[in-house]
Design a protein around this motif. Structure first.
Motif, short mmCIF file in Angstrom:
data_model
loop_
_atom_site.label_atom_id
_atom_site.label_comp_id
_atom_site.label_asym_id
_atom_site.label_seq_id
_atom_site.Cartn_x
_atom_site.Cartn_y
_atom_site.Cartn_z
N ARG A 22 0.80 -1.22 -0.02
CA ARG A 22 -0.13 0.08 -0.09
C ARG A 22 0.75 1.33 0.00
O ARG A 22 0.27 2.43 -0.24
CB ARG A 22 -1.04 -0.03 1.21
CG ARG A 22 -2.28 -1.09 1.11
CD ARG A 22 -3.11 -0.85 2.06
NE ARG A 22 -3.83 0.06 2.18
CZ ARG A 22 -4.95 0.29 2.81
NH1 ARG A 22 -5.40 -0.85 3.55
NH2 ARG A 22 -5.75 1.44 2.81
N GLN A 23 1.95 1.19 0.00
CA GLN A 23 3.05 2.31 0.15
C GLN A 23 3.13 2.78 -1.24
O GLN A 23 3.39 2.09 -2.31
CB GLN A 23 4.56 1.93 0.61
CG GLN A 23 4.31 1.73 2.14
CD GLN A 23 5.80 1.26 2.27
OE1 GLN A 23 6.72 1.54 1.70
NE2 GLN A 23 5.79 0.76 3.81
N PRO A 24 2.93 4.10 -1.48
CA PRO A 24 3.23 4.67 -3.02
C PRO A 24 4.47 4.15 -3.61
O PRO A 24 5.62 4.30 -2.83
CB PRO A 24 3.31 6.27 -2.60
CG PRO A 24 2.40 6.28 -1.28
CD PRO A 24 2.70 4.97 -0.46
N MET A 25 4.30 4.05 -4.78
CA MET A 25 5.43 3.72 -5.44
C MET A 25 6.10 2.25 -5.45
O MET A 25 7.06 2.08 -6.15
CB MET A 25 6.56 4.80 -5.36
CG MET A 25 6.14 5.99 -5.86
SD MET A 25 5.15 6.47 -7.40
CE MET A 25 6.60 6.20 -8.52
N PHE A 26 5.57 1.42 -4.62
CA PHE A 26 5.85 0.11 -4.28
C PHE A 26 5.18 -0.91 -5.62
O PHE A 26 4.15 -0.69 -5.65
CB PHE A 26 5.42 -0.40 -3.01
CG PHE A 26 5.79 -1.88 -2.84
CD1 PHE A 26 7.10 -2.19 -2.52
CD2 PHE A 26 4.92 -2.76 -3.25
CE1 PHE A 26 7.59 -3.59 -2.34
CE2 PHE A 26 5.10 -4.37 -2.99
CZ PHE A 26 6.50 -4.73 -2.55
N THR A 27 6.05 -1.62 -6.15
CA THR A 27 5.42 -2.39 -7.15
C THR A 27 6.19 -3.88 -7.08
O THR A 27 7.45 -3.62 -6.97
CB THR A 27 5.51 -1.77 -8.78
OG1 THR A 27 4.72 -2.65 -9.35
CG2 THR A 27 6.81 -1.29 -8.98
N THR A 28 5.68 -4.70 -7.69
CA THR A 28 6.56 -6.15 -7.82
C THR A 28 6.52 -6.43 -9.54
O THR A 28 7.13 -7.29 -9.85
CB THR A 28 5.83 -7.22 -7.28
OG1 THR A 28 4.31 -7.21 -7.69
CG2 THR A 28 5.90 -7.12 -5.77
N GLY A 29 5.92 -5.29 -10.16
CA GLY A 29 5.74 -5.37 -11.60
C GLY A 29 6.75 -4.94 -12.46
O GLY A 29 6.47 -4.77 -13.83
N GLU A 31 9.51 -2.00 -14.06
CA GLU A 31 9.67 -0.41 -14.38
C GLU A 31 8.45 -0.21 -15.28
O GLU A 31 8.07 1.13 -15.13
CB GLU A 31 11.00 -0.26 -15.25
CG GLU A 31 12.08 -0.22 -14.58
CD GLU A 31 13.40 0.04 -15.59
OE1 GLU A 31 13.00 0.64 -16.63
OE2 GLU A 31 14.46 -0.45 -15.23
N GLU A 32 7.79 -1.21 -15.81
CA GLU A 32 6.51 -0.67 -16.66
C GLU A 32 5.27 -0.50 -15.59
O GLU A 32 4.36 0.32 -16.12
CB GLU A 32 5.95 -1.58 -17.63
CG GLU A 32 5.51 -2.84 -17.08
CD GLU A 32 6.48 -3.98 -16.75
OE1 GLU A 32 6.27 -4.89 -16.19
OE2 GLU A 32 7.75 -3.53 -16.67
N ARG A 33 5.46 -0.55 -14.41
CA ARG A 33 4.16 -0.31 -13.58
C ARG A 33 4.64 0.70 -12.38
O ARG A 33 5.67 0.89 -12.02
CB ARG A 33 4.06 -1.62 -12.75
CG ARG A 33 3.89 -3.15 -13.30
CD ARG A 33 2.56 -2.97 -13.97
NE ARG A 33 1.52 -3.16 -12.87
CZ ARG A 33 0.90 -4.18 -12.67
NH1 ARG A 33 1.28 -5.50 -13.02
NH2 ARG A 33 -0.24 -4.02 -11.80
N SER A 34 3.61 1.87 -12.37
CA SER A 34 3.96 2.89 -11.11
C SER A 34 3.65 2.54 -9.79
O SER A 34 4.16 3.26 -9.19
CB SER A 34 2.72 3.90 -11.65
OG SER A 34 1.80 3.45 -11.21
N GLY A 35 3.05 1.48 -9.59
CA GLY A 35 2.99 1.18 -7.94
C GLY A 35 2.08 2.33 -7.23
O GLY A 35 2.14 2.31 -6.00
N MET A 36 1.07 2.94 -8.10
CA MET A 36 0.27 3.55 -7.32
C MET A 36 -1.24 3.34 -7.51
O MET A 36 -2.14 4.17 -6.99
CB MET A 36 0.23 5.01 -8.26
CG MET A 36 1.47 5.65 -8.46
SD MET A 36 1.87 6.41 -6.60
CE MET A 36 0.89 7.73 -6.31
#
Length: 73
Positions: A22-29, A31-36
Motif C-alpha cells: 500500500r506504500q506509494p510507488m511500491f511495485t513488484t511489476g 519498471e512498466e508499473r507505477s505502484g500507485m
C-alpha cells in the motif's frame, strides 16, 4: 444511508505484505508499473480495506459516502 461499497476479489497468489504493497510507488511489476494503484483508490474513497492471504487471493473493499444533490431550482 448513501454509502457506496465496491468489493473486488480474486483467487490469485495473494499479497505477502499488504502494508508494504500500500506504500506509494511500491511495485513488484517492474519498471512498466507505477505502484500507485492502492494510493489512487485511497484518494477517491473514504475507506479502503485490503485483505490478502498468500496462495488464496485478495479482497479489496472500497467505501464512499455519497451526498445527495440539492434540488434544482
Amino acid at each position: 444511508d448513501n454509502l457506496l461499497e465496491v468489493q473486488v476479489k480474486d483467487r490469485g497468489v495473494g499479497i505477502p505484505d499488504v502494508a508494504k504493497a500500500r506504500q506509494p510507488m511500491f511495485t513488484t511489476g517492474g519498471e512498466e508499473r507505477s505502484g500507485m494503484g492502492f494510493t489512487i483508490m485511497e484518494s477517491f474513497m473514504d475507506k479502503l480495506t485490503v485483505r490478502s492471504a498468500e496462495g488464496k487471493g485478495t479482497r479489496v473493499t472500497m467505501r464512499r459516502r455519497i451526498l445527495p444533490r440539492p434540488a434544482s431550482k
